[in-house]
Scaffold this motif. Structure first.
Motif, short mmCIF file in Angstrom:
data_model
loop_
_atom_site.label_atom_id
_atom_site.label_comp_id
_atom_site.label_asym_id
_atom_site.label_seq_id
_atom_site.Cartn_x
_atom_site.Cartn_y
_atom_site.Cartn_z
N UNK A 154 39.75 -44.90 81.58
CA UNK A 154 40.28 -45.50 81.74
C UNK A 154 40.32 -45.58 82.93
N UNK A 155 39.90 -46.51 84.21
CA UNK A 155 39.93 -46.42 85.67
C UNK A 155 41.73 -46.97 85.64
N UNK A 156 42.16 -48.17 84.59
CA UNK A 156 43.99 -48.16 84.94
C UNK A 156 44.33 -46.99 85.17
N UNK A 157 43.90 -46.06 83.82
CA UNK A 157 45.25 -44.95 83.55
C UNK A 157 44.81 -43.95 85.03
N UNK A 158 43.56 -43.94 85.30
CA UNK A 158 43.54 -43.34 86.69
C UNK A 158 43.91 -43.09 87.34
N UNK A 159 43.42 -45.09 88.11
CA UNK A 159 44.81 -45.38 89.08
C UNK A 159 45.85 -45.61 89.05
N UNK A 160 46.85 -45.28 87.93
CA UNK A 160 48.36 -45.44 87.31
C UNK A 160 48.23 -43.79 88.39
N UNK A 161 48.02 -42.58 87.42
CA UNK A 161 47.72 -41.23 87.70
C UNK A 161 48.37 -40.95 89.17
N UNK A 162 46.54 -41.32 89.58
CA UNK A 162 46.39 -40.71 91.50
C UNK A 162 47.55 -41.88 91.83
N UNK A 163 48.57 -42.84 91.43
CA UNK A 163 49.59 -43.48 92.50
C UNK A 163 50.76 -43.09 92.45
N UNK A 164 51.06 -42.23 90.88
CA UNK A 164 51.97 -41.56 90.91
C UNK A 164 51.97 -39.85 91.66
N UNK A 165 50.89 -39.55 91.33
CA UNK A 165 51.12 -38.46 91.98
C UNK A 165 51.29 -38.31 93.25
N UNK A 166 50.54 -39.11 93.77
CA UNK A 166 50.43 -39.61 95.49
C UNK A 166 52.18 -39.72 95.59
N UNK A 167 52.76 -40.75 95.43
CA UNK A 167 54.31 -41.09 95.53
C UNK A 167 54.96 -40.07 95.70
N UNK A 168 54.67 -39.12 94.56
CA UNK A 168 55.64 -37.85 94.05
C UNK A 168 55.47 -36.85 94.79
N UNK A 169 54.87 -36.93 95.53
CA UNK A 169 54.15 -35.64 96.76
C UNK A 169 54.58 -36.62 98.10
N UNK A 170 54.61 -37.66 98.36
CA UNK A 170 55.05 -38.27 100.26
C UNK A 170 56.75 -37.98 99.82
N UNK A 171 57.35 -38.09 97.98
CA UNK A 171 58.84 -38.12 98.57
C UNK A 171 59.29 -37.07 98.52
N UNK A 172 58.47 -35.60 97.56
CA UNK A 172 59.40 -34.44 97.84
C UNK A 172 57.71 -33.45 97.36
N UNK A 173 57.21 -32.79 98.60
CA UNK A 173 56.31 -32.10 98.58
C UNK A 173 56.21 -30.81 98.41
N UNK A 174 56.42 -30.42 97.11
CA UNK A 174 57.14 -28.96 97.07
C UNK A 174 56.23 -28.46 95.73
N UNK A 175 56.58 -26.92 95.19
CA UNK A 175 55.96 -26.48 93.97
C UNK A 175 56.74 -26.63 93.89
N UNK A 176 57.84 -27.30 93.31
CA UNK A 176 58.19 -28.21 92.00
C UNK A 176 58.34 -29.14 91.20
N UNK A 177 57.45 -30.14 92.62
CA UNK A 177 57.25 -31.17 92.65
C UNK A 177 55.60 -30.79 91.33
N UNK A 178 54.78 -30.02 92.44
CA UNK A 178 53.48 -30.38 91.65
C UNK A 178 53.72 -29.62 90.36
N UNK A 179 54.31 -28.75 89.87
CA UNK A 179 54.47 -27.99 89.07
C UNK A 179 54.98 -29.63 87.75
#
Length: 111
Positions: free
Chosen positions: A36-61
């Motif tokens: 679903x395009x909306x789900x895909x967009x929301x997932x992209x936003x979540x990933x990018x915001x979390x990675x901007x906040x704390x770009x480390x192995x724990x966040x990725x895991x």
């Protein structure tokens, strides 16, 4: 073993499963379906915001673990919903579930 190694191994397994799934889809003359395009967009936003906040192995895991859990849940629901599905499709779904569960287990050391 580094997180990068775990993820690279997982990716290789997913590429192999993807090839087998695509062959099965071709046999059924089916192209599959896109998320679903909306789900895909929301997932992209979540990933990018979390990675901007704390770009480390724990966040990725954490992100990968959440994705594994959602994948296992969705695939399990499909297996239950389509109990009369083609044996090969069921087998591929079960293999994918197994891979997702294994990665989730492997990721726990980084959480």
């Amino acid at each position: 073993r580094s997180l990068r190694q775990y993820l690279a191994n997982c990716r290789n397994e997913h590429v192999e499963l993807s090839k087998e799934i695509n062959v099965l889809l071709e046999n059924y003359q089916d192209e599959g379906k896109e998320p679903n395009p909306m789900a895909r967009a929301m997932s992209w936003l979540k990933i990018n915001f979390k990675m901007m906040e704390k770009p480390n192995d724990k966040t990725i895991a954490n992100l990968m673990f959440d994705g594994c859990s959602m994948g296992v849940k969705q695939l399990s629901e499909y297996l239950n919903e389509y109990s009369a599905a083609d044996e090969r499709a069921v087998s591929l779904a079960k293999r994918l579930i197994k891979e997702e569960e294994k990665l989730g287990k492997d990721l726990k050391i980084y959480l």
